[in-house]
Design an enzyme around this catalytic site. Structure first.
Site, PDB file in Angstrom:
ATOM      1  N   HIS A 228      42.461  32.637  32.365  1.00 51.57           N
ATOM      2  CA  HIS A 228      42.305  33.468  31.160  1.00 51.57           C
ATOM      3  C   HIS A 228      42.643  32.640  29.921  1.00 51.57           C
ATOM      4  O   HIS A 228      41.981  32.727  28.886  1.00 51.57           O
ATOM      5  CB  HIS A 228      43.251  34.668  31.192  1.00 51.57           C
ATOM      6  CG  HIS A 228      42.860  35.759  32.140  1.00 51.57           C
ATOM      7  ND1 HIS A 228      41.627  36.357  32.110  1.00 51.57           N
ATOM      8  CD2 HIS A 228      43.559  36.384  33.125  1.00 51.57           C
ATOM      9  CE1 HIS A 228      41.578  37.308  33.038  1.00 51.57           C
ATOM     10  NE2 HIS A 228      42.740  37.335  33.678  1.00 51.57           N
TER      11      HIS A 228
ATOM     12  N   HIS B 271      39.884  30.456  28.967  1.00 50.62           N
ATOM     13  CA  HIS B 271      38.797  31.251  28.384  1.00 50.62           C
ATOM     14  C   HIS B 271      39.048  31.414  26.874  1.00 50.62           C
ATOM     15  O   HIS B 271      38.118  31.349  26.070  1.00 50.62           O
ATOM     16  CB  HIS B 271      38.755  32.613  29.087  1.00 50.62           C
ATOM     17  CG  HIS B 271      37.456  33.346  28.968  1.00 50.62           C
ATOM     18  ND1 HIS B 271      37.283  34.620  29.451  1.00 50.62           N
ATOM     19  CD2 HIS B 271      36.267  33.002  28.422  1.00 50.62           C
ATOM     20  CE1 HIS B 271      36.044  35.016  29.208  1.00 50.62           C
ATOM     21  NE2 HIS B 271      35.406  34.055  28.585  1.00 50.62           N
TER      22      HIS B 271
ATOM     23  N   HIS C 166      45.519  31.730  37.910  1.00 49.76           N
ATOM     24  CA  HIS C 166      44.731  32.877  37.439  1.00 49.76           C
ATOM     25  C   HIS C 166      44.935  33.087  35.933  1.00 49.76           C
ATOM     26  O   HIS C 166      43.975  33.136  35.162  1.00 49.76           O
ATOM     27  CB  HIS C 166      45.139  34.133  38.218  1.00 49.76           C
ATOM     28  CG  HIS C 166      44.444  35.379  37.756  1.00 49.76           C
ATOM     29  ND1 HIS C 166      43.403  35.938  38.460  1.00 49.76           N
ATOM     30  CD2 HIS C 166      44.629  36.162  36.665  1.00 49.76           C
ATOM     31  CE1 HIS C 166      42.969  37.014  37.799  1.00 49.76           C
ATOM     32  NE2 HIS C 166      43.708  37.174  36.712  1.00 49.76           N
ATOM     33  N   GLU C 167      46.189  33.195  35.532  1.00 49.48           N
ATOM     34  CA  GLU C 167      46.460  33.424  34.112  1.00 49.48           C
ATOM     35  C   GLU C 167      46.020  32.225  33.278  1.00 49.48           C
ATOM     36  O   GLU C 167      45.557  32.383  32.150  1.00 49.48           O
ATOM     37  CB  GLU C 167      47.948  33.727  33.883  1.00 49.48           C
ATOM     38  CG  GLU C 167      48.459  34.964  34.609  1.00 49.48           C
ATOM     39  CD  GLU C 167      47.606  36.217  34.396  1.00 49.48           C
ATOM     40  OE1 GLU C 167      46.939  36.316  33.340  1.00 49.48           O
ATOM     41  OE2 GLU C 167      47.593  37.082  35.291  1.00 49.48           O
TER      42      GLU C 167
HETATM   43 ZN   LIG Z   1      43.405  38.587  35.202  1.00 52.01          ZN
END
Ligand SMILES: [Zn+2]
Length: 677
Positions: free
Chosen positions: A469, A472, A465-466
């Site tokens: 990011h 991104h 998940h991290e």
């Molecule tokens: Zn998040």
């Protein structure tokens, strides 16, 4: 102070902050000078005799505040990952000063006059699409900060912003205080039920906290959750649970209750100054969801089936508990423990059997490999670069033709002085306004260290998940810093992170990277099958936790009379109103709900996780339909979202990737909520 590293050009490789030279006393003079420079730069824009142009106003704004950005990034990253009494004191001192500084600029009438003039002529300026959006969003940001208010309203707005900054800082420090302050010290006889990895982690925590020869469980999620899952000592589970849920509620200097009342009231007042009924209406007006009604509709679509599923799960838990001789109702500190037993009987799946296959280093490799196969970037470790703590590892990221993309810092272990939870942040954002600036990204986790460090399945998902990011920020290809990477609407920012989680549990990934830490053997096919079959297990509980937190957030920020909020009563009435199953309880009680109160970013925005999950479930189903989770064309279209940052409307970006609007069916299916409806 002549040797303050913030006043030099950094000659470190990739201009990484020279961490080994930065000391707490460098920050106050650096902040002071950075704010003064920023003011001078703004003064040069507003004092210009030239008529406003996009270049002399918008681009000049983009170029302003460079030093402040540099100092703030280093400071707030270190304060979150590796704080100290000295940094905490500076945070308390500078949070209101920085807020006041930003507010002053946001309410600068001469600056806004130039922006407003350009905005009025925006269609005739010959702007490129990213420039037009930059101008529109800049104008909106000023309006939403109060640029159109009367002078006395502006003064009130500024005072509130400054006070909120202090309250947010105190709130986070109080939670950290309670987490640091508490530990469950165990003797050998108290370890009943704990598998090896949990014992090892507890021994390690004891060593770190100088509790010789015993075992310690802390309130870090990676320490507390395994204990609640495995400990057969109901009395100790209860003690841990009670301490866990009491964070921030202790009367005295670290009580968050009065802070919440003040924060919620001030936010409501700001919203009303800007012409909104309540803070949620204000916040959501600038989001994908747009209105509290739209959010409520989504949450209700999930809430009823989630409760129904949680009830089915409870019935199974009770059966197991009776069989084990528990003659009392299931309590929140029992749920994970009996759920684990149900998982063992129903799916023949045991967390302790799984865990040896999730070696941290292998899952990091899996994440890098996923990025390579989807987006063509590679990660090479650089052990020669300065870091702020020996736990931190640095990787250089390159594209498919070998060009430098950026740096990726991984800070994975729980330790005192580090905020709980997991997050992604940056030391520098990507932009190309005056030449290519490569991003420096950091991912923080709070894994319990071991030799080797073994993750739970959930931990591995958090890692991905991290990392989503992080990608991104890394893959961003924009001209302007304020449109870079994750600078998108709050309810869109979780899409790139959440969709990446799907590749962690893809059978292709597990077959390759889920290897036993001792034998190096891949996870047996039979275990893999049982793992995947159990994906919807306990999703009633988890969806109730998540949706309940989002409903709580929405209620607090639509509260009609926040000035007189009685938090204890509010919490009781809220739980009653939504029919919260008492055996589940709140994942985040208000007094330690850091998303809402340790900063303003997720206030009236916690729903964003679920909102983005509609998109990520629907988005990943495109790969499933294609029959290849690394389908080249789809991956290219997905990459376009990571590259775009905030240069385009998020729904347009999503449609360009998916070819249609999102729908909720895939989310309900992935959480196993379709049958329960
Ligand atoms: Zn998040």
């Amino acid at each position: 102070m002549s040797e303050n590293p913030f006043f030099e050009n950094w000659t470190t490789p990739f201009a990484l902050p020279p961490f080994e030279r930065i000391r707490p006393e460098h920050f106050p003079p650096a902040f002071d000078r950075a704010m003064a420079e920023h003011n001078a730069e703004i003064g040069a824009i507003t004092g210009s005799a030239a008529a406003p142009t996009f270049a002399n106003t918008l681009e000049a704004l983009e170029r302003s505040g460079r030093l402040l950005d540099r100092v703030s990034r280093v400071f707030f990253n270190l304060d979150a990952s590796n704080t100290s009494d000295a940094l905490e004191a500076i945070a308390r001192d500078y949070a209101p000063k920085l807020a006041q500084h930003q507010t002053q600029i946001a309410l600068d009438a001469a600056l806004f006059a130039r922006i407003a003039e350009l905005y009025a002529r925006r269609q005739t300026l010959g702007l490129a699409p990213d420039q037009l959006r930059l101008l529109e969003r800049c104008h909106l940001r000023f309006v939403r900060s109060g640029a159109l208010l009367r002078p006395e309203q502006k003064a009130r707005m500024a005072a509130i912003t400054e006070r909120l900054a202090t309250l947010h800082t105190l709130f986070g420090q109080n939670v950290l205080h309670d987490e640091r302050d508490w530990q469950l010290v165990l003797d050998e006889a108290d370890l009943d039920g704990l598998p090896d990895f949990a014992r090892t982690a507890a021994a390690q925590a004891a060593k770190e906290r100088a509790v010789e020869g015993r075992w310690v469980v802390t309130l870090a999620r990676s320490s507390a959750e395994p204990f609640l899952t495995f400990s057969s000592r109901r009395d100790l589970r209860r003690r841990l649970w009670e301490a866990w849920t009491a964070r921030g509620t202790h009367q005295g200097a670290h009580d968050n209750t009065p802070l919440i009342r003040e924060i919620v009231a001030l936010r409501a007042e700001q919203a009303q100054l800007l012409g909104y009924d309540n803070f949620a209406a204000y916040r959501l007006d600038d989001s994908m969801a747009k209105t509290a009604d739209a959010v409520e509709t989504l949450l209700q679509q999930v809430w009823a089936p989630a409760k129904a599923k949680a009830h089915e799960e409870l019935v199974k838990l009770e059966k197991v508990a009776r069989g084990e001789g528990l003659n009392e109702p299931i309590k929140p500190w029992d749920w994970r423990y009996y759920a684990e037993k149900v998982r063992q009987t129903e799916y023949d799946l045991d967390e302790a059997e799984l865990k040896p296959y999730f070696v941290l280093d292998n899952m990091v490799e899996a994440a890098f490999d996923t990025a390579r196969r989807l987006f063509g970037v590679t990660f090479t470790e650089r052990s020669d670069l300065p870091v702020y703590h020996p736990d931190v590892r640095v990787w250089e990221v390159r594209d498919s033709v070998g060009n430098h993309v950026g740096l990726f810092l991984h800070d994975n272990f729980a330790r005192p002085g580090k905020q709980s939870g997991a997050w992604s942040s940056r030391y520098r954002d990507q932009e190309t306004l005056d030449g290519t600036v490569a991003p420096i990204v950091v991912n923080n986790n709070n894994f319990a260290r071991g030799t080797p460090t073994l993750l739970s399945f959930d931990d591995a998902e958090t890692l991905f998940h991290e990392f989503g990011h992080g990608l991104h920020s890394l893959l961003s290809r924009v001209r302007y810093r304020s449109q870079s990477g994750t600078a998108v609407r709050r309810d869109f920012v979780e899409f790139p992170s959440q969709i990446l989680e799907h590749w962690m549990s893809a059978p292709e990934t597990l077959r390759r990277y889920a290897r036993h830490y001792e034998t190096g053997q891949p996870m047996p096919e039979d275990l893999l099958g049982r793992l995947l079959a159990a994906r919807t297990f306990n999703q009633g509980f988890e969806t109730v936790e998540l949706t309940g937190s989002a409903l709580l957030d929405l209620d607090l920020h639509t509260e009609p009379s926040p000035q007189t909020l009685d938090l204890a009563r509010f919490e009781r009435e809220f739980l009653d109103r939504i029919g919260m199953p008492k055996e589940v309880g709140l994942r985040h009680r208000p007094a330690h709900f850091q998303h809402l109160f340790a900063g303003g970013g997720y206030a009236a925005g916690y729903y964003a996780y679920l909102w983005a999950e509609v998109l990520d479930a629907d988005g990943y189903s495109a790969f499933m339909e294609a029959g290849d989770v690394f389908d080249h064309d789809l991956a290219e279209r997905l990459k376009a979202i990571y590259r775009a940052g905030d240069t385009a409307d998020p729904m347009e970006l999503y449609r360009a990737f998916r070819g249609r609007d999102p729908n909720i069916a895939a989310l309900l299916e992935q959480r196993g909520l379709t049958a329960a409806q």
